[in-house]
Design an enzyme around this catalytic site. Sequence first.
Site, PDB file in Angstrom:
ATOM      1  N   ARG A 204      69.903 -63.004 -41.298  1.00 19.54           N
ATOM      2  CA  ARG A 204      68.776 -63.887 -41.621  1.00 19.54           C
ATOM      3  C   ARG A 204      68.464 -63.865 -43.116  1.00 19.54           C
ATOM      4  O   ARG A 204      68.083 -64.891 -43.692  1.00 19.54           O
ATOM      5  CB  ARG A 204      67.529 -63.466 -40.832  1.00 19.54           C
ATOM      6  CG  ARG A 204      67.632 -63.640 -39.335  1.00 19.54           C
ATOM      7  CD  ARG A 204      66.295 -63.330 -38.678  1.00 19.54           C
ATOM      8  NE  ARG A 204      66.444 -63.118 -37.258  1.00 19.54           N
ATOM      9  CZ  ARG A 204      66.332 -61.941 -36.645  1.00 19.54           C
ATOM     10  NH1 ARG A 204      66.042 -60.857 -37.344  1.00 19.54           N
ATOM     11  NH2 ARG A 204      66.486 -61.837 -35.344  1.00 19.54           N
ATOM     12  N   PHE A 220      67.505 -72.898 -30.662  1.00 25.09           N
ATOM     13  CA  PHE A 220      67.448 -71.675 -29.866  1.00 25.09           C
ATOM     14  C   PHE A 220      66.597 -70.652 -30.625  1.00 25.09           C
ATOM     15  O   PHE A 220      66.977 -69.496 -30.803  1.00 25.09           O
ATOM     16  CB  PHE A 220      68.841 -71.093 -29.611  1.00 25.09           C
ATOM     17  CG  PHE A 220      69.838 -72.054 -29.035  1.00 25.09           C
ATOM     18  CD1 PHE A 220      69.926 -72.265 -27.666  1.00 25.09           C
ATOM     19  CD2 PHE A 220      70.707 -72.752 -29.868  1.00 25.09           C
ATOM     20  CE1 PHE A 220      70.869 -73.131 -27.136  1.00 25.09           C
ATOM     21  CE2 PHE A 220      71.643 -73.623 -29.353  1.00 25.09           C
ATOM     22  CZ  PHE A 220      71.725 -73.826 -27.980  1.00 25.09           C
ATOM     23  N   ASP A 242      63.118 -74.589 -28.847  1.00 26.51           N
ATOM     24  CA  ASP A 242      63.460 -73.617 -27.819  1.00 26.51           C
ATOM     25  C   ASP A 242      62.980 -74.154 -26.470  1.00 26.51           C
ATOM     26  O   ASP A 242      62.038 -74.951 -26.408  1.00 26.51           O
ATOM     27  CB  ASP A 242      62.809 -72.263 -28.098  1.00 26.51           C
ATOM     28  CG  ASP A 242      63.474 -71.129 -27.336  1.00 26.51           C
ATOM     29  OD1 ASP A 242      64.386 -70.491 -27.900  1.00 26.51           O
ATOM     30  OD2 ASP A 242      63.100 -70.891 -26.180  1.00 26.51           O
ATOM     31  N   ALA A 269      67.889 -76.943 -26.207  1.00 25.70           N
ATOM     32  CA  ALA A 269      68.504 -77.112 -27.523  1.00 25.70           C
ATOM     33  C   ALA A 269      69.776 -77.970 -27.495  1.00 25.70           C
ATOM     34  O   ALA A 269      69.944 -78.837 -28.368  1.00 25.70           O
ATOM     35  CB  ALA A 269      68.776 -75.759 -28.159  1.00 25.70           C
ATOM     36  N   ASP A 289      71.574 -70.131 -33.007  1.00 27.48           N
ATOM     37  CA  ASP A 289      71.603 -68.735 -32.565  1.00 27.48           C
ATOM     38  C   ASP A 289      71.331 -68.688 -31.057  1.00 27.48           C
ATOM     39  O   ASP A 289      70.295 -68.175 -30.606  1.00 27.48           O
ATOM     40  CB  ASP A 289      70.572 -67.918 -33.337  1.00 27.48           C
ATOM     41  CG  ASP A 289      70.727 -66.414 -33.110  1.00 27.48           C
ATOM     42  OD1 ASP A 289      71.734 -66.008 -32.510  1.00 27.48           O
ATOM     43  OD2 ASP A 289      69.835 -65.658 -33.539  1.00 27.48           O
ATOM     44  N   CYS A 329      76.832 -64.482 -29.796  1.00 27.78           N
ATOM     45  CA  CYS A 329      76.655 -63.081 -29.385  1.00 27.78           C
ATOM     46  C   CYS A 329      77.435 -62.793 -28.101  1.00 27.78           C
ATOM     47  O   CYS A 329      77.165 -61.812 -27.413  1.00 27.78           O
ATOM     48  CB  CYS A 329      75.179 -62.750 -29.212  1.00 27.78           C
ATOM     49  SG  CYS A 329      74.335 -63.714 -27.942  1.00 27.78           S
TER      50      CYS A 329
END
Length: 386
Positions: A204, A220, A242, A269, A289, A329
């Site tokens: 970030r 997101f 979101d 999203a 993200d 992720c």
Amino acid sequence: MQQLPIAVIHDKGKKRLKGNHPWVFSNELLSKPGAAAGELVEIQDSSGRYLATGYYNPHTLIAVRILTFHKTFDTAERVQNAFTFREKHYGDKIYRLIYSESDGLPGLIVDRYDETLVVQILTAGMERLKEQVLSTLQNLIQPKRILLRNDSPYRKLEGLEQQVEWYFGSPVTEEWIEVDGLKFLVNYEQGQKTGFFLDQRENRKRLLSYGAAESLLDAFSYTGAWSLYGAAAGIQRIIAVDASQEALSKAEQNASKNGYRITTIVADAPDFLRDLSASDERYDRIVLDPPAFCKSKRHLASATRAYREVNLRAMKSLNPDGLLFSSSCSQPVTAEIFLEILRQAATASGRRFFLREILFHPPDHPILIGFPESHYLKCVVLQVVK
């Protein structure tokens, strides 16, 4: 030392252990130990040679999680080593203190929020070591409180109950923390992960390195951490999207606490990005993200399509010279796979992009080179070629 039950593995499993991989799978066992879930066992090859010591679960695909390749181990020493490393690298007291296998404590996650510790115990073996771990944490850090955030679905597979309980100190459902000069309201009992996404902290901050811009879309967004770093970078118009109204309410609280204003939109999203790319609206910065689209390799094909689609829509929605911060992720989506997804999306967008950076975990989420499963986060920074 008392003789432990013995598990014998075949050559494939032996090869993995020789590469310092800390798992033995159930289909790699030539003979199973007479041990209950969570008990310590000794791993031997078919010739009877010692390979490792770990804890066993007869009911899970990962049958043994390795604690040591040298017969002895000290749980308190592992906790101490993890703490010492973080203290050297972090000036504040907010970080992931223990990252499971990477810190030699498989099945254990501990996040530190100054004087509050949030602990996740994921496996039957670590459940047996719980009291030793917690007493060590209390003596070492002397926190005001410790929360056991044991609500992960994985505990069911391990034969453990799911529960959230305060182990020590006075309970605090929500608390303001400060990270990099920004204040965030963290819900320890109900928030995602342990209340805050610590793994994107360093990434970030890269928003600040690219300077001010007119607009940022934070897709997101969850509770708006990327949005606040964007505001700190001088970006004036920030839109956080979101599907959770509750998360966006927290994002608004966070922005207000820091003296910033952001616009929040409750929407799915991917649908928002699809509509955006078909419109004339464009942004200087877009952050993607999303939650993990892929939990296991069997979902890799569908996850690849989902990542390609959202990135394609975002790429089309950037201004000339605009920047895309795109993250995954999903552990099965390796860095190589993710880069290929982004290449395909860029080609489909009809635009050219510079690859500015490839970012991973911060130091408090260490990656073991012999354990690819410890590497899940990828954040790629792309810039539109004018």
